[in-house]
Design an enzyme around this catalytic site. Sequence first.
Site, mmCIF file in Angstrom:
data_model
loop_
_atom_site.group_PDB
_atom_site.id
_atom_site.type_symbol
_atom_site.label_atom_id
_atom_site.label_comp_id
_atom_site.label_asym_id
_atom_site.label_seq_id
_atom_site.Cartn_x
_atom_site.Cartn_y
_atom_site.Cartn_z
ATOM 1 N N ARG A 23 -10.102 0.522 15.596
ATOM 2 C CA ARG A 23 -10.024 1.306 14.374
ATOM 3 C C ARG A 23 -11.113 0.739 13.467
ATOM 4 O O ARG A 23 -12.278 0.986 13.689
ATOM 5 C CB ARG A 23 -8.617 1.146 13.789
ATOM 6 N N TYR A 50 16.196 30.590 5.044
ATOM 7 C CA TYR A 50 15.070 31.271 5.679
ATOM 8 C C TYR A 50 15.302 31.377 7.181
ATOM 9 O O TYR A 50 15.701 30.402 7.828
ATOM 10 C CB TYR A 50 13.785 30.474 5.451
ATOM 11 N N LYS A 67 0.852 -1.209 0.000
ATOM 12 C CA LYS A 67 0.000 0.000 0.000
ATOM 13 C C LYS A 67 0.880 1.248 0.000
ATOM 14 O O LYS A 67 2.090 1.161 0.243
ATOM 15 C CB LYS A 67 -0.900 -0.025 1.242
HETATM 16 C C1 LIG Z 1 -0.107 -1.625 6.824
HETATM 17 C C2 LIG Z 1 -0.676 -2.902 7.298
HETATM 18 C C3 LIG Z 1 0.144 -4.025 7.489
HETATM 19 C C4 LIG Z 1 1.668 -3.980 7.369
HETATM 20 O O1 LIG Z 1 2.214 -3.428 8.544
HETATM 21 P P1 LIG Z 1 3.808 -3.361 8.765
HETATM 22 O O2 LIG Z 1 3.935 -2.859 10.146
HETATM 23 O O3 LIG Z 1 4.339 -2.400 7.762
HETATM 24 O O4 LIG Z 1 4.331 -4.731 8.578
HETATM 25 C C5 LIG Z 1 -0.466 -5.222 7.814
HETATM 26 N N1 LIG Z 1 -1.808 -5.305 7.976
HETATM 27 C C6 LIG Z 1 -2.626 -4.239 7.829
HETATM 28 C C7 LIG Z 1 -4.093 -4.407 8.021
HETATM 29 C C8 LIG Z 1 -2.095 -3.003 7.495
HETATM 30 O O5 LIG Z 1 -2.903 -1.957 7.358
#
Ligand SMILES: *Cc1c(COP(=O)(O)O)cnc(C)c1O
Length: 407
Positions: A152, A284, A41
């Site tokens: 969540r 800046y 993702k």
């Molecule tokens: C992002 C996510 C993961 C991966 O988590 P990491 O800590 O990067 O391994 C796994 N399961 C869900 C539901 C997620 O949203």
Amino acid sequence: MDARSSAGEPRVLISREALLNNARVLRQAVGPKVSVCAVIKADAYGHSARIVADTLCNYILDEWGTPAVNSLAVATIDEALALPEPSLPVMVLRPVENCFLGRQRQQIELAIRNGWILTVCSGAAADDIARIAMQMNARAYVQVMVDTGMSRSGVPEGQFDELASRIERQVSLRLFGFATHFACSEEEQDPFTQEQLDRFLAATDPATATLKEKGINIVRHCANSGAVFCWPQTHLDLVRPGLALYGIDPGGRYDPGLPLQPVMKWTANILLIRDVRQGTGVGYGQTWHAPYDTRLGLVPVGYADGYLRSLSNKVVMMVHGKPAPVVGRVSMDMTMIDLKHIPEAMPGDEVTIMDDIPDSPASVYELAKQADTIPYEILCGIGDRVHRIAVGEPVLQEVGIEGSDPS
Ligand SMILES: *Cc1c(COP(=O)(O)O)cnc(C)c1O
């Protein structure tokens, strides 16, 4: 764009070799019976989902043809659609809520047509997907996310059974699995992970057993990167590592005992070098004044590229393998570095903005620490202006998949 034509531009180099190494480390950690779902993702945590998916789908881990991973996970259907025809199964992690809002319906249809696994947390969402699939004369794969303490997304444990049987009754739905997500799994000592696992198993055991009797095998999964390494009892049928795949320790600190290799190296080239006299103010707000006569290098990267302004006057970039401090405020498109101690530096020389050497002073761990955040946020924040370039042809290494338990 390839490595040569991007030369001279700010870019992140994505090592296919390191990525496959990490996939191998994860396979060894979970053993041969557990499926590995690569979480790609957010553009593969800033690494380019296109490059990462291509590497994971099209390269094998060893001479026996073991695939690098078994499936891919994205947050949204749009992210799945952006992948170049993934040859592995895809799961969409963000739960489907209201199928009839905006473009949702079209997206859901595309997901169903592609056979992607949709995540649901409510009966209403399950019914909506079922209706859409029915009208398409298709079956939709769904999985149920259970809330075991993250508070969540996820169906509350008490309503899980009802939701699972409601899905099972829909002929246009095919139940793929049950999942939950951990809140603290990178903490080896925190008992909350065990508590969440216990709650997940207690909630899903009866339905899993009933379905098994009917010949339906449910895939249960909960482990993110932290849980893969710290909590082997959470591996169940499938694991969902993200950060570890990119070679970063989920604990946020480099652990030399874990053979992960950072996949990303962020580089640019020194645009120009200027000599300044002692006392000259820089940038800046004039937050830095040269304490000596020195040479300043101009690096064409700024907070619009995700090089955070909070790093101003705190971190270093690497030039000829030596640390060059960032001086003055990081601005939107440019950053200055002090080259006092690197007399050999010349305009055009390469600068490493973020190193792929995990104990480098310019590692993602160090940047995250100085910006008071976590490596995840630094990686995901790297802007679109920075080219993503795949490098390194993977070499096959002889590693037994059966491997030992590293925990
Ligand atoms: C992002 C996510 C993961 C991966 O988590 P990491 O800590 O990067 O391994 C796994 N399961 C869900 C539901 C997620 O949203």
